[in-house]
Design a protein around this motif. Structure first.
Motif, short mmCIF file in Angstrom:
data_model
loop_
_atom_site.label_atom_id
_atom_site.label_comp_id
_atom_site.label_asym_id
_atom_site.label_seq_id
_atom_site.Cartn_x
_atom_site.Cartn_y
_atom_site.Cartn_z
N GLU A 112 0.93 -1.54 0.08
CA GLU A 112 0.46 -0.21 0.30
C GLU A 112 0.97 1.17 0.32
O GLU A 112 2.23 1.49 0.67
CB GLU A 112 -0.68 0.33 0.93
N SER A 113 0.27 1.99 -0.04
CA SER A 113 0.98 3.49 -0.54
C SER A 113 -0.33 4.27 0.32
O SER A 113 -1.22 4.25 0.09
CB SER A 113 1.14 3.78 -1.36
N SER A 114 -0.13 5.14 1.70
CA SER A 114 -0.71 5.89 2.65
C SER A 114 -0.24 7.71 2.56
O SER A 114 0.82 7.08 2.70
CB SER A 114 -1.23 4.86 3.49
N MET A 125 0.67 11.41 -4.24
CA MET A 125 1.25 10.81 -3.32
C MET A 125 1.96 9.80 -4.91
O MET A 125 1.49 9.65 -5.80
CB MET A 125 0.10 9.74 -3.02
N SER A 126 3.15 9.34 -4.25
CA SER A 126 3.64 8.14 -5.10
C SER A 126 2.71 6.82 -5.62
O SER A 126 2.93 6.14 -4.95
CB SER A 126 5.18 8.36 -5.03
N ALA A 127 2.77 6.46 -6.77
CA ALA A 127 2.39 4.84 -6.80
C ALA A 127 3.18 5.42 -7.85
O ALA A 127 2.59 5.83 -9.32
CB ALA A 127 1.06 5.30 -6.53
N TYR A 132 -5.60 -0.21 -8.85
CA TYR A 132 -5.48 0.01 -7.62
C TYR A 132 -6.79 0.17 -7.04
O TYR A 132 -8.31 0.52 -7.37
CB TYR A 132 -4.72 1.25 -6.70
N GLU A 178 2.43 6.97 -13.42
CA GLU A 178 3.23 7.33 -12.03
C GLU A 178 2.29 8.30 -11.60
O GLU A 178 2.53 9.68 -11.74
CB GLU A 178 4.60 7.48 -12.11
N ARG A 198 -5.37 5.59 1.33
CA ARG A 198 -5.24 4.50 0.54
C ARG A 198 -5.03 4.06 -1.10
O ARG A 198 -6.08 3.96 -1.31
CB ARG A 198 -4.71 3.54 2.02
#
Length: 203
Positions: A112-114, A125-127, A132, A178, A198
């Motif tokens: 996860e990225s939160s 947010m970096s992803a 997702y 990205e 998230r």
């Protein structure tokens, strides 16, 4: 004070529950390491350079705390620490929000990225590109309009109205490139708000 037998600046004491500022400084070396142990908990370690003092915000549940700073092995090197009640309300507010978001979005999920914010202007947010499951929740205004775009500006989630009751809003999204930018527009005006996000990779 540090000595040849104990080169690190150390402080062990009992503190009341509350928010504190910990300072660490060193000289005679390129850098040092600060270590904080609350009660019998896991040590928290961080590096700092001797050309400036390290300032660290800490929320303590009360009881024993051990703080130490050690400089490099080259003599003469010295390091010292100090602790005092926190004087920055913003730091306490950010910690309140971090604890709130952590509680609302637990347990942590693999990959996860939160993040969290109180700003209506947005949050980035970096992803990596991919599919997702988006989790979003808010508190403060009655509701907020949420939209999501990639860092390249492509729409990921069309504006969606979300009730700010603390319940989690979920949606499946696809990032073609990205990064994700979240934009919130509270329906009830500039009331104090807080938001948590998230992104969880999905098959």
């Amino acid at each position: 004070m540090p000595s040849d037998a104990e080169p690190a600046g150390k402080l062990s004491t009992d503190l009341a529950a509350g928010d504190y500022e910990i300072s660490a400084a060193c000289s005679g070396a390129r850098g040092g390491k600060l270590t904080i142990v609350k009660g019998g908990g896991t040590p928290e370690r961080m590096d700092f350079t001797c050309d400036q003092r390290l300032e660290r915000f800490v929320r303590h549940a009360g009881g024993p705390i051990s703080i130490s700073a050690a400089a490099g092995a080259v003599k003469p090197d010295v390091a010292g620490v100090a602790v005092k009640p926190n004087s920055d309300p913003r730091a306490s507010e950010l910690e309140d929000m971090r604890e709130w978001a952590s509680q609302k979005l637990k347990p942590a999920l693999p990959g996860e990225s939160s993040g969290y914010t109180s700003s209506n202007s947005g949050f980035g947010m970096s992803a990596e590109p991919g599919r997702y499951e988006l989790w979003f929740l808010c508190e403060g205004p009655a509701e907020a309009e949420l939209s999501v775009f990639t860092w390249a500006g492509a729409e990921v989630l069309a504006p969606a109205r979300v009730a700010c009751t603390g319940s989690v809003f979920k949606a499946t999204v696809q990032l073609a490139t990205e990064g994700a930018d979240f934009t919130m527009k509270p329906a009830s005006g500039p009331d104090a708000a807080r938001y948590a996000f998230r992104l969880v990779p999905s098959a």
